[in-house]
Motif scaffolding. Structure first.
Motif, PDB file in Angstrom:
ATOM      1  N   MET A  43       0.826  -1.203   0.000  1.00  0.00           N
ATOM      2  CA  MET A  43       0.000   0.000   0.000  1.00  0.00           C
ATOM      3  C   MET A  43       0.864   1.258   0.000  1.00  0.00           C
ATOM      4  SD  MET A  43      -3.028   1.156  -0.204  1.00  0.00           S
ATOM      5  CE  MET A  43      -4.065  -0.256   0.166  1.00  0.00           C
ATOM      6  N   GLY A  44       1.941   1.238   0.776  1.00  0.00           N
ATOM      7  CA  GLY A  44       2.833   2.396   0.824  1.00  0.00           C
ATOM      8  C   GLY A  44       3.497   2.669  -0.507  1.00  0.00           C
ATOM      9  N   VAL A  45       4.031   1.626  -1.125  1.00  0.00           N
ATOM     10  CA  VAL A  45       4.678   1.771  -2.433  1.00  0.00           C
ATOM     11  C   VAL A  45       3.647   2.187  -3.480  1.00  0.00           C
ATOM     12  CG1 VAL A  45       5.878   0.536  -4.283  1.00  0.00           C
ATOM     13  CG2 VAL A  45       6.540   0.162  -1.908  1.00  0.00           C
ATOM     14  N   GLY A  46       2.447   1.589  -3.401  1.00  0.00           N
ATOM     15  CA  GLY A  46       1.399   1.919  -4.366  1.00  0.00           C
ATOM     16  C   GLY A  46       0.930   3.358  -4.262  1.00  0.00           C
ATOM     17  N   LEU A  47       0.745   3.838  -3.026  1.00  0.00           N
ATOM     18  CA  LEU A  47       0.316   5.229  -2.840  1.00  0.00           C
ATOM     19  C   LEU A  47       1.368   6.205  -3.360  1.00  0.00           C
ATOM     20  CD1 LEU A  47      -1.345   5.093   0.687  1.00  0.00           C
ATOM     21  CD2 LEU A  47      -2.461   5.683  -1.474  1.00  0.00           C
ATOM     22  N   ALA A  48       2.642   5.906  -3.101  1.00  0.00           N
ATOM     23  CA  ALA A  48       3.705   6.778  -3.599  1.00  0.00           C
ATOM     24  C   ALA A  48       3.678   6.853  -5.125  1.00  0.00           C
ATOM     25  CB  ALA A  48       5.066   6.287  -3.109  1.00  0.00           C
ATOM     26  N   ALA A  49       3.387   5.711  -5.762  1.00  0.00           N
ATOM     27  CA  ALA A  49       3.308   5.692  -7.222  1.00  0.00           C
ATOM     28  C   ALA A  49       2.126   6.530  -7.712  1.00  0.00           C
ATOM     29  CB  ALA A  49       3.182   4.259  -7.718  1.00  0.00           C
ATOM     30  N   VAL A  50       1.000   6.465  -6.986  1.00  0.00           N
ATOM     31  CA  VAL A  50      -0.163   7.284  -7.347  1.00  0.00           C
ATOM     32  C   VAL A  50       0.183   8.763  -7.250  1.00  0.00           C
ATOM     33  CG1 VAL A  50      -2.495   7.971  -6.668  1.00  0.00           C
ATOM     34  CG2 VAL A  50      -1.884   5.552  -6.738  1.00  0.00           C
ATOM     35  N   TRP A  51       0.810   9.151  -6.122  1.00  0.00           N
ATOM     36  CA  TRP A  51       1.168  10.569  -5.947  1.00  0.00           C
ATOM     37  C   TRP A  51       2.099  11.032  -7.063  1.00  0.00           C
ATOM     38  CZ3 TRP A  51       2.602   9.174  -0.262  1.00  0.00           C
ATOM     39  CH2 TRP A  51       1.424   9.013   0.474  1.00  0.00           C
ATOM     40  N   ARG A  52       3.064  10.190  -7.419  1.00  0.00           N
ATOM     41  CA  ARG A  52       3.998  10.572  -8.484  1.00  0.00           C
ATOM     42  C   ARG A  52       3.279  10.690  -9.823  1.00  0.00           C
ATOM     43  NH1 ARG A  52       9.454   7.209  -6.570  1.00  0.00           N
ATOM     44  NH2 ARG A  52      10.610   9.091  -6.018  1.00  0.00           N
ATOM     45  N   SER A  53       2.292   9.826 -10.066  1.00  0.00           N
ATOM     46  CA  SER A  53       1.550   9.894 -11.327  1.00  0.00           C
ATOM     47  C   SER A  53       0.769  11.194 -11.432  1.00  0.00           C
ATOM     48  CB  SER A  53       0.597   8.703 -11.445  1.00  0.00           C
ATOM     49  OG  SER A  53      -0.547   8.869 -10.617  1.00  0.00           O
ATOM     50  N   LEU A  54       0.504  11.823 -10.272  1.00  0.00           N
ATOM     51  CA  LEU A  54      -0.214  13.097 -10.240  1.00  0.00           C
ATOM     52  C   LEU A  54       0.740  14.289 -10.165  1.00  0.00           C
ATOM     53  CD1 LEU A  54      -3.030  12.039  -7.751  1.00  0.00           C
ATOM     54  CD2 LEU A  54      -3.188  12.237 -10.238  1.00  0.00           C
ATOM     55  N   GLY A  55       2.039  14.006 -10.283  1.00  0.00           N
ATOM     56  CA  GLY A  55       3.028  15.069 -10.299  1.00  0.00           C
ATOM     57  C   GLY A  55       3.592  15.452  -8.955  1.00  0.00           C
ATOM     58  N   VAL A  56       3.278  14.677  -7.906  1.00  0.00           N
ATOM     59  CA  VAL A  56       3.793  14.975  -6.564  1.00  0.00           C
ATOM     60  C   VAL A  56       5.086  14.188  -6.352  1.00  0.00           C
ATOM     61  CG1 VAL A  56       3.326  14.936  -4.085  1.00  0.00           C
ATOM     62  CG2 VAL A  56       1.459  15.339  -5.716  1.00  0.00           C
ATOM     63  N   GLU A  57       6.219  14.871  -6.408  1.00  0.00           N
ATOM     64  CA  GLU A  57       7.519  14.225  -6.232  1.00  0.00           C
ATOM     65  C   GLU A  57       8.085  14.567  -4.858  1.00  0.00           C
ATOM     66  OE1 GLU A  57       9.354  12.093  -7.873  1.00  0.00           O
ATOM     67  OE2 GLU A  57       7.975  11.880  -9.563  1.00  0.00           O
ATOM     68  N   PRO A  58       8.526  13.572  -4.093  1.00  0.00           N
ATOM     69  CA  PRO A  58       9.072  13.842  -2.762  1.00  0.00           C
ATOM     70  C   PRO A  58      10.450  14.486  -2.832  1.00  0.00           C
ATOM     71  CG  PRO A  58       9.345  11.527  -3.298  1.00  0.00           C
ATOM     72  CD  PRO A  58       8.534  12.126  -4.413  1.00  0.00           C
ATOM     73  N   ALA A  59      10.684  15.419  -1.909  1.00  0.00           N
ATOM     74  CA  ALA A  59      12.017  15.995  -1.761  1.00  0.00           C
ATOM     75  C   ALA A  59      12.863  15.146  -0.814  1.00  0.00           C
ATOM     76  CB  ALA A  59      11.914  17.425  -1.217  1.00  0.00           C
ATOM     77  N   ALA A  60      12.179  14.368   0.030  1.00  0.00           N
ATOM     78  CA  ALA A  60      12.862  13.493   0.981  1.00  0.00           C
ATOM     79  C   ALA A  60      11.881  12.435   1.434  1.00  0.00           C
ATOM     80  CB  ALA A  60      13.372  14.291   2.182  1.00  0.00           C
ATOM     81  N   VAL A  61      12.401  11.332   1.973  1.00  0.00           N
ATOM     82  CA  VAL A  61      11.558  10.281   2.526  1.00  0.00           C
ATOM     83  C   VAL A  61      12.045   9.918   3.918  1.00  0.00           C
ATOM     84  CG1 VAL A  61      10.826   9.272   0.329  1.00  0.00           C
ATOM     85  CG2 VAL A  61      12.942   8.482   1.401  1.00  0.00           C
ATOM     86  N   VAL A  62      11.095   9.506   4.767  1.00  0.00           N
ATOM     87  CA  VAL A  62      11.413   8.982   6.093  1.00  0.00           C
ATOM     88  C   VAL A  62      10.376   7.916   6.401  1.00  0.00           C
ATOM     89  CG1 VAL A  62      10.079  10.781   7.270  1.00  0.00           C
ATOM     90  CG2 VAL A  62      11.839   9.549   8.523  1.00  0.00           C
ATOM     91  N   GLY A  63      10.789   6.837   7.033  1.00  0.00           N
ATOM     92  CA  GLY A  63       9.864   5.760   7.366  1.00  0.00           C
ATOM     93  C   GLY A  63       9.970   5.392   8.823  1.00  0.00           C
ATOM     94  N   HIS A  64       8.889   4.820   9.356  1.00  0.00           N
ATOM     95  CA  HIS A  64       8.850   4.415  10.763  1.00  0.00           C
ATOM     96  C   HIS A  64       8.896   2.894  10.832  1.00  0.00           C
ATOM     97  CE1 HIS A  64       7.518   3.865  14.885  1.00  0.00           C
ATOM     98  NE2 HIS A  64       7.555   5.179  15.084  1.00  0.00           N
ATOM     99  N   SER A  65       9.952   2.337  11.414  1.00  0.00           N
ATOM    100  CA  SER A  65      10.112   0.895  11.551  1.00  0.00           C
ATOM    101  C   SER A  65      10.073   0.243  10.173  1.00  0.00           C
ATOM    102  CB  SER A  65       9.049   0.338  12.494  1.00  0.00           C
ATOM    103  OG  SER A  65       9.310  -0.999  12.844  1.00  0.00           O
ATOM    104  N   ALA A 194      16.395  11.981  -1.098  1.00  0.00           N
ATOM    105  CA  ALA A 194      17.086  11.939   0.198  1.00  0.00           C
ATOM    106  C   ALA A 194      16.352  11.033   1.189  1.00  0.00           C
ATOM    107  CB  ALA A 194      17.192  13.351   0.765  1.00  0.00           C
ATOM    108  N   PHE A 195      17.103  10.102   1.779  1.00  0.00           N
ATOM    109  CA  PHE A 195      16.550   9.143   2.734  1.00  0.00           C
ATOM    110  C   PHE A 195      17.049   9.504   4.129  1.00  0.00           C
ATOM    111  CE2 PHE A 195      16.596   5.364   5.317  1.00  0.00           C
ATOM    112  CZ  PHE A 195      15.574   4.549   4.880  1.00  0.00           C
ATOM    113  N   TYR A 196      16.124   9.929   4.995  1.00  0.00           N
ATOM    114  CA  TYR A 196      16.463  10.315   6.362  1.00  0.00           C
ATOM    115  C   TYR A 196      16.255   9.104   7.272  1.00  0.00           C
ATOM    116  CZ  TYR A 196      16.757  15.287   5.187  1.00  0.00           C
ATOM    117  OH  TYR A 196      17.134  16.507   4.674  1.00  0.00           O
ATOM    118  N   SER A 197      17.340   8.583   7.818  1.00  0.00           N
ATOM    119  CA  SER A 197      17.286   7.333   8.571  1.00  0.00           C
ATOM    120  C   SER A 197      16.875   7.555  10.021  1.00  0.00           C
ATOM    121  CB  SER A 197      18.657   6.654   8.539  1.00  0.00           C
ATOM    122  OG  SER A 197      18.685   5.552   9.418  1.00  0.00           O
ATOM    123  N   THR A 198      15.982   6.684  10.511  1.00  0.00           N
ATOM    124  CA  THR A 198      15.620   6.681  11.928  1.00  0.00           C
ATOM    125  C   THR A 198      16.526   5.729  12.718  1.00  0.00           C
ATOM    126  OG1 THR A 198      14.020   4.882  11.703  1.00  0.00           O
ATOM    127  CG2 THR A 198      13.218   7.123  11.326  1.00  0.00           C
TER     128      THR A 198
END
Length: 231
Positions: A43-65, A194-198
């Motif tokens: 679901m997370g990977v799929g949602l990111a693909a949807v956002w990108r298809s709509l032109g929303v590109e992340p400047a950075a990513v961070v994930g929890h666990s 950019a990947f911000y590590s926890t």
């Protein structure tokens, strides 16, 4: 979602797409950890693909666990297939610990929570620091019940998380050698985002996200607060 299904199915033996669509099929109970975590990953990977298809590109990513696996795929540091391996292997390993532990959310700063955990010794530990005033703990199920009851009686917001295992706790230690072996061939690349590590509290270059990193991701406390500060 189709690509996630194709990547996960050889590792799980069932269709994550069918699970998410509510299709009756040959798959384990949908609330089991080895189903929940691959489904969240897809679901997370799929949602990111949807956002990108709509032109929303992340400047950075961070994930929890386990969300860091999604972040690593979205960033480009891990391929979809590598991410699927990490999340499937991790969730299958954690299944072996089901019923042995628990986790709870406590709306108090980590220093205060650590003081409250001290009387419990090794039975409880800090699992994640979400923000300056929000902490997650994990450990033995009975100890989780006891401290949640204590804090709730004092008017502190504390509640059990709906899991029966203790991620980011010593209960994960027996799983790490087997996971390290399964992840031995992981070869992460340089992230395009950019990947911000926890785990390291740093912006990673890419090669750090190897098999050893994903073992640390499961065992060490999640310092989401520090990643947010860096962001």
């Amino acid at each position: 979602m189709g690509r996630c299904d194709a990547a996960l199915r050889p590792l799980t033996g069932w269709s994550v797409r069918e699970v998410l669509a509510g299709v009756e099929g040959e798959h384990p109970p949908v609330d089991r950890v080895d189903v929940v975590q691959p489904a969240l990953f897809a679901m997370g990977v799929g949602l990111a693909a949807v956002w990108r298809s709509l032109g929303v590109e992340p400047a950075a990513v961070v994930g929890h666990s386990q969300g860091e696996v999604v972040a690593a795929v979205v960033s480009g540091a891990l391929s979809l297939e590598q991410g699927a391996l990490v999340v499937a292997a991790r969730s299958q390993a954690v299944l072996a610990c089901a019923g042995q532990g628990g986790m709870a959310l406590i709306e108090r700063p980590v220093a205060e929570v650590e003081e409250r955990l001290a009387p419990f010794g090794e039975a409880l530990s800090v699992a994640a620091v979400n923000t300056a005033g929000s902490t997650i703990i994990s450990g033995e199920a009975n100890a989780i019940e006891e401290i949640v009851a204590q804090l709730s009686a004092e008017g502190v917001y504390a509640r059990k998380i709906n899991v029966d295992y203790a991620s980011h706790n010593a209960q994960m230690d027996p799983l790490l050698p087997g996971l390290a072996e399964r992840f031995a061939d992981l070869k992460p690349g340089g992230p395009e985002v950019a990947f911000y590590s926890t785990v390291t509290d740093e912006v990673v270059a890419g090669p750090e996200l190897d098999g050893g990193y994903w073992c640390r991701n499961l065992r060490q406390p999640v310092r989401f607060d520090r990643a947010l500060e860096r962001l």
